[in-house]
Every structure is written in structure tokens, then in C-alpha cells.
Design a protein around this motif. Sequence first.
Motif, PDB file in Angstrom:
ATOM      1  N   LYS A 306      -9.228  11.766   6.150  1.00 32.54           N
ATOM      2  CA  LYS A 306      -7.760  11.432   6.031  1.00 32.54           C
ATOM      3  C   LYS A 306      -8.314   9.875   4.710  1.00 32.54           C
ATOM      4  O   LYS A 306      -7.528   9.662   4.028  1.00 32.54           O
ATOM      5  N   GLU A 307      -9.427   9.970   5.113  1.00 31.61           N
ATOM      6  CA  GLU A 307      -9.792   8.319   3.753  1.00 31.61           C
ATOM      7  C   GLU A 307      -9.651   8.441   2.117  1.00 31.61           C
ATOM      8  O   GLU A 307      -9.240   8.013   1.886  1.00 31.61           O
ATOM      9  N   VAL A 308      -9.566   9.955   2.045  1.00 28.22           N
ATOM     10  CA  VAL A 308      -9.294  10.858   0.568  1.00 28.22           C
ATOM     11  C   VAL A 308      -7.691  10.935   0.308  1.00 28.22           C
ATOM     12  O   VAL A 308      -7.226   9.934  -0.697  1.00 28.22           O
ATOM     13  N   ARG A 309      -7.136  11.515   1.671  1.00 28.83           N
ATOM     14  CA  ARG A 309      -5.696  11.025   1.702  1.00 28.83           C
ATOM     15  C   ARG A 309      -4.932  10.255   1.899  1.00 28.83           C
ATOM     16  O   ARG A 309      -4.050   9.955   1.095  1.00 28.83           O
ATOM     17  N   LYS A 310      -5.622   8.743   1.962  1.00 27.83           N
ATOM     18  CA  LYS A 310      -4.700   7.619   2.559  1.00 27.83           C
ATOM     19  C   LYS A 310      -5.021   6.869   1.437  1.00 27.83           C
ATOM     20  O   LYS A 310      -4.560   6.211   0.354  1.00 27.83           O
ATOM     21  N   ALA A 311      -6.572   6.905   0.545  1.00 29.00           N
ATOM     22  CA  ALA A 311      -6.398   6.570  -0.812  1.00 29.00           C
ATOM     23  C   ALA A 311      -5.472   6.908  -1.590  1.00 29.00           C
ATOM     24  O   ALA A 311      -5.649   6.004  -2.757  1.00 29.00           O
ATOM     25  N   LEU A 312      -4.786   8.279  -1.857  1.00 28.98           N
ATOM     26  CA  LEU A 312      -4.262   9.156  -2.988  1.00 28.98           C
ATOM     27  C   LEU A 312      -2.803   8.704  -2.640  1.00 28.98           C
ATOM     28  O   LEU A 312      -2.021   7.970  -3.792  1.00 28.98           O
ATOM     29  N   TYR A 313      -2.450   8.504  -1.755  1.00 31.51           N
ATOM     30  CA  TYR A 313      -1.326   7.108  -1.327  1.00 31.51           C
ATOM     31  C   TYR A 313      -0.972   6.090  -1.730  1.00 31.51           C
ATOM     32  O   TYR A 313       0.266   5.705  -2.196  1.00 31.51           O
ATOM     33  N   HIS A 314      -2.649   5.614  -2.031  1.00 29.34           N
ATOM     34  CA  HIS A 314      -1.905   4.050  -2.454  1.00 29.34           C
ATOM     35  C   HIS A 314      -1.934   4.354  -4.261  1.00 29.34           C
ATOM     36  O   HIS A 314      -1.798   3.458  -4.664  1.00 29.34           O
ATOM     37  N   ALA A 315      -2.716   6.108  -4.774  1.00 30.20           N
ATOM     38  CA  ALA A 315      -2.085   5.866  -6.097  1.00 30.20           C
ATOM     39  C   ALA A 315      -0.910   5.887  -6.971  1.00 30.20           C
ATOM     40  O   ALA A 315      -0.845   6.452  -8.322  1.00 30.20           O
ATOM     41  N   ILE A 316      -0.069   6.391  -5.904  1.00 29.99           N
ATOM     42  CA  ILE A 316       1.376   7.707  -6.373  1.00 29.99           C
ATOM     43  C   ILE A 316       2.439   5.847  -6.557  1.00 29.99           C
ATOM     44  O   ILE A 316       2.770   5.617  -5.303  1.00 29.99           O
ATOM     45  N   GLY A 352       1.366   0.674  -0.365  1.00 27.60           N
ATOM     46  CA  GLY A 352       1.378   0.446  -1.496  1.00 27.60           C
ATOM     47  C   GLY A 352       0.812   0.417  -2.637  1.00 27.60           C
ATOM     48  O   GLY A 352      -0.052   1.317  -2.339  1.00 27.60           O
ATOM     49  N   TYR A 353       1.730   0.804  -3.664  1.00 24.61           N
ATOM     50  CA  TYR A 353       0.902   1.096  -5.090  1.00 24.61           C
ATOM     51  C   TYR A 353      -0.151   0.533  -5.611  1.00 24.61           C
ATOM     52  O   TYR A 353       0.427  -0.934  -5.638  1.00 24.61           O
ATOM     53  N   ASN A 354      -1.258   0.571  -5.914  1.00 24.33           N
ATOM     54  CA  ASN A 354      -2.465  -0.400  -5.988  1.00 24.33           C
ATOM     55  C   ASN A 354      -3.604   1.133  -6.857  1.00 24.33           C
ATOM     56  O   ASN A 354      -4.525   1.396  -5.787  1.00 24.33           O
ATOM     57  N   PRO A 355      -2.847   1.779  -8.018  1.00 29.09           N
ATOM     58  CA  PRO A 355      -4.354   2.327  -8.096  1.00 29.09           C
ATOM     59  C   PRO A 355      -5.878   1.847  -8.501  1.00 29.09           C
ATOM     60  O   PRO A 355      -6.628   2.512  -8.310  1.00 29.09           O
ATOM     61  N   GLU A 356      -5.599   0.348  -9.034  1.00 31.85           N
ATOM     62  CA  GLU A 356      -7.005   0.031  -8.389  1.00 31.85           C
ATOM     63  C   GLU A 356      -7.900   0.997  -6.857  1.00 31.85           C
ATOM     64  O   GLU A 356      -8.829   0.384  -6.798  1.00 31.85           O
ATOM     65  N   LEU A 357      -7.632  -0.612  -5.913  1.00 29.62           N
ATOM     66  CA  LEU A 357      -7.410  -0.113  -4.660  1.00 29.62           C
ATOM     67  C   LEU A 357      -7.960   1.825  -4.752  1.00 29.62           C
ATOM     68  O   LEU A 357      -9.241   1.987  -4.013  1.00 29.62           O
ATOM     69  N   ALA A 358      -6.662   2.612  -5.081  1.00 26.10           N
ATOM     70  CA  ALA A 358      -7.149   4.485  -4.389  1.00 26.10           C
ATOM     71  C   ALA A 358      -8.394   4.868  -4.952  1.00 26.10           C
ATOM     72  O   ALA A 358      -9.191   5.516  -5.116  1.00 26.10           O
ATOM     73  N   ARG A 359      -8.900   3.980  -6.248  1.00 24.69           N
ATOM     74  CA  ARG A 359     -10.312   4.100  -7.186  1.00 24.69           C
ATOM     75  C   ARG A 359     -11.230   3.127  -6.102  1.00 24.69           C
ATOM     76  O   ARG A 359     -12.558   4.723  -6.058  1.00 24.69           O
ATOM     77  N   GLU A 360     -11.241   2.599  -6.048  1.00 24.39           N
ATOM     78  CA  GLU A 360     -12.253   2.011  -4.277  1.00 24.39           C
ATOM     79  C   GLU A 360     -12.407   2.750  -3.303  1.00 24.39           C
ATOM     80  O   GLU A 360     -13.344   2.875  -3.424  1.00 24.39           O
ATOM     81  N   MET A 361     -11.227   2.864  -2.887  1.00 23.70           N
ATOM     82  CA  MET A 361     -11.334   3.970  -1.839  1.00 23.70           C
ATOM     83  C   MET A 361     -12.285   5.181  -1.844  1.00 23.70           C
ATOM     84  O   MET A 361     -12.625   6.086  -0.910  1.00 23.70           O
ATOM     85  N   LEU A 362     -11.590   5.787  -3.154  1.00 25.08           N
ATOM     86  CA  LEU A 362     -12.946   6.898  -3.207  1.00 25.08           C
ATOM     87  C   LEU A 362     -13.910   7.043  -3.513  1.00 25.08           C
ATOM     88  O   LEU A 362     -14.677   7.174  -2.874  1.00 25.08           O
ATOM     89  N   ALA A 363     -13.998   5.871  -4.151  1.00 28.49           N
ATOM     90  CA  ALA A 363     -15.451   5.608  -4.801  1.00 28.49           C
ATOM     91  C   ALA A 363     -16.868   5.254  -2.749  1.00 28.49           C
ATOM     92  O   ALA A 363     -17.648   6.105  -2.759  1.00 28.49           O
ATOM     93  N   ALA A 364     -15.852   4.650  -2.586  1.00 26.75           N
ATOM     94  CA  ALA A 364     -16.008   4.283  -0.572  1.00 26.75           C
ATOM     95  C   ALA A 364     -16.447   5.354   0.384  1.00 26.75           C
ATOM     96  O   ALA A 364     -17.113   5.687   0.766  1.00 26.75           O
ATOM     97  N   ALA A 365     -15.756   6.481  -0.381  1.00 27.96           N
ATOM     98  CA  ALA A 365     -15.988   7.480   0.709  1.00 27.96           C
ATOM     99  C   ALA A 365     -17.671   8.824   0.240  1.00 27.96           C
ATOM    100  O   ALA A 365     -16.572   9.527   0.486  1.00 27.96           O
TER     101      ALA A 365
END
Length: 534
Positions: A306-316, A352-365
Motif C-alpha cells: 500500500k505504501e507504493v500505491r499511496k506514493a503514486l497517488y500523490h504523483a497524479i 493531493g498532487y505532490n510529485p516530490e512527495l511521491a518520489r520521497e515516499m517511493l524512496a522510503a519504501a
Amino acid sequence: MTVSRTLKSALLGACFVMAAASGSAAKTLVFCSEGSPEGFDPALHTSKITFDASSKPLYNRLVEFKPGTTEVEPGLAESWDVSDDGLEITFNLRKGVTFHSTSFFKPSRELNADDVLFSLERQRKKSHSWHAYMPGTAWEFFDAMSMPEFIKDIVKVDDHTVKFVLTRREAPIFANLAMDFASILSAEYADQLEDAGAKDQLNVRPVGTGPFAFVGYQKGAIVRFSAHSNYWDGKQAIDNLTFAITPDAAVRLQKLKAGECHVMSRPAPTDIDDVRTDSDLTLKEQPSLNIGYLAYNTKVPPFDRKEVRKALYHAINKQEIIEAVYQGAGQVARNPFPPTVWSHDTAIEDDGYNPELAREMLAAAGIEDLSLTIWAMPIPRSYNPNARLMAEYIKADLEKAGVRVEIVSHKWGKYLSLSKDINRQGAVLFGWTGRNGDPDNFLNELLSCERVGGSNRAQWCNDAFEALIKKARTTFDPAERARLYEEAQRVFSEEAPWVTIAHSMAYVPMSAKVTGYVMDPLGGHSFKGVDLTD
């Protein structure tokens, strides 16, 4: 154009005749509809165009949807009781309900239990003399809503009492019975037609208990109704209701502006701003009863996390998709069903839309060099008017977050089949339009464990979510059901098996003279309670 002048003359002529007959000016509302009804027995059909011209004006059901909502309220049944085990539901029918008196039928009695049994048992029982009364007869909605599975029997207790005996507890039965296919027809009229060897006329010359009675139909041109003078819920302010069949959206708008009709269906998205700026018109709008989404295959790593799915949510960027794909005629979706469905949890915040946060969450995962295949539908749908364009926008967004994306598609039949595969790679663009406004019709159909490998294209099975929707399905208390569905939505939001993209918007332009019109979340047009000011 010639057709328009001819139709206008027919409308004006009909109004003149009716006014002369009554001795005073009749009040007539004209609806510019987009197509011809398939027939007037709503149980046979599935088209909203047909329901607008049949079940809405002509008939009632045991229970009805409260205007403007998907909540169920009393209709021809003034009350009902559920047995302690939930396997028997007893409906108490209103007394004094009259059927239409027309040129082709004069009722000798009021509504009773025989009419309820005729209307529903003909759909349930293959042995019923009306089960296949026309070539190709099919009871599509009755079967699609699983009515044959959970209805064991329908019993006439007395003239004003009907009991449904069920095989299992089934709370959505009330929403099902409020649907168009469950309209109540006259058994006496059916007997008359059967004796005359003219069964097919049931679908041609209808008789119901609704607010308007059938007057006449010219295919491809006009349907005429008159107010039911003895309607159980009060005679309508409109004396006459006319459907002017006008397939072209531009012509419908032209007629509306010219005063040839008072309400029109389905405006073109490009005409919405024009309607908004016209002081002689009013525009009603609300989210449609649908959801467009991107579903991951949650059985395939790393999308099983789910942490991967949640990260990508912020990228769209959903809002950008609304503007580009829906041409502004959409609303950002945050839950798996639209806000027009009861129990929609307004407290849930959209990620919310936040591509930088998406990158950070993917890295954290611990995710690096992620790739994703996006499936794009080959045809437009109401919940996704241009899937290929949507996929291109999602691809651009995900690439900003460091995800490599490939877009694929297939012919529609193959797309439907392959997207159900539990081993499918990638995320699929899909959607759903609700059938009856019950949350179960979204959550169970699209996200339950039993639908994995079928309509659950996320292949997602979550024990907590499953327990909540199963309990809600067998709970008859509306408040408790709503609480359970709200909790289920919170589980969905936390787990994010989809990216909820959008609900398309529905619009109804009308003359500023029209009052009392209420938009139907299910997309139909009802003129009960509508009036015209001078």
C-alpha cells in the motif's frame, strides 16, 4: 429546418386541442429528449431514454428514490416490516391508488396485491404466462440485480399486503425495488390484453398509476402525456407533458433558446458556458452516478504494497485530467463512489498532487527504477471520455516522479476479458456507473473478495473491508449501514487499491420559467412536481 417546423406545429396543435377541450389554457411542458423510447414496459428495457418516457411519468414502484437522492422512501407501499431473521419483508400497500383511465382501458378497481404479483412474478417465474410475452423478451435488470437468486417467493397476504420470502438477508433489495424494472403495472389491463390476444400492446399502450397518463406516441417525433387527475400523490401543476424527440444536442439547445422546449437532455460539453451566460436559461448540475479510476493489480509486486500505491497517488494531477480529458465537466473523486450516493464520507481528504512527495515516499519504501504498464480503454465511456488521453497525462505525471510508463490497449472485448486476469501486469483504466444508488452496488461489485478475477480489477481482497461490506449488506437499519460503509471507505482510502480519478458531471439546461425540477442522481428525468411560471 422542415422537421423542426413540423414538430413545432404538432406540439402547438396538440396544446390547442387540449386547451379547447378543457375550456381554458392548458399548461404544457415540452422536454427535448435525445431519442425514442424502445417501448413503454420498463421491465423489458435498460435505456434511460426509455425509462424517462415510461417508468418516470407513467408508473410507480413499491418504494421510490427520494427526489434528488438515492435514498429509498415509501411509494405504492406506504410501509413495510422486516422479520427478525431478515428473510421475510411484508409491504403494506396504499389504499385508494387508481390506474389511468384511457381511450383503450377503463379500470374497474384500484391497485391491489394482484398488480404487484403480476408485475414481478412475470419476471421471476419462467412458467408465468407473461414471462415471454414478446419475441426476445428478456428481464435484464431483474436478473442483473440477482433477484432470482434471493427471492424465494412473493405471496399475496390480502388485497393490500404482499410478502417477499427471501433465501438470504439482502438489504439492497429496497434499492432494487425502487429501480425502473420494478414498476407496477395493471394486472387487470394485462388480463384484458391476454383475452384479446394482444399481449404486445402492454409495451405499446401503457397503463400505470403514475403522475402522468399516456396519450400518444409518434416514433422519432413526439410522446404525449396528460396529468393523471386522480393521482394518489396529488394532481400535477402541469396539465400536459410532451417529449419532443431531438437527437442532435445542438438542435436541442437551439429549440430551448427559441422557447420550443422548456427542458433539454444531455447538452454538449462545449455548450455549457453558453447556457451559463444566457439569462433566460437555468443550468442544473451535479456529479453523475459513476466513477473513473486506475486500478493496480494488487497481487503483483511492488503494487501489492500500500505504501507504493499511496506514493503514486500523490504523483497524479487529477485536476489537470479533469480540465483536459473531461473538458471541465468532471469532479475530482476521493471515494470509490460519488457524493450523490448516500453514506459517501465527506470527511475523507483526497491525497493531493505532490510529485516530490511521491518520489520521497517511493524512496522510503525502497523502490528504485519502477516501471508500470497502463492499460487504456479503446472506447469512450461516460466515466472516462478519452482513456488514451488520460493515460498520456498519467504517464507524464508518473515520469515526473521517476516512474517509467508504457501505455497499452486492446479491442474492447479483449480489454474486458484480459483486465480481469489475476496475473495481469500493470494498472488498468476502468470505471463504473451505478445501477441503483446503493453503496453495495459499487463496493461489493468492484472491490469484494468474491469479485476478484471478475469485476474487481484491482484483484484486491482485504479482510477488514470485506467484513464491513458483508455486514452492511445484511443489515436493514439504514443508519447502521451508512456507518459501516463510511468505515469501509476509510479502509479503502488507507489501502488505495485504486487511484480514484473523477466523476463525470451531469447537466440539465432549462428555461428560467421552470420551477420544481430536481436532478436525478441516476441520470433520469422526472417531471413530477415541476411547474411553469408565467
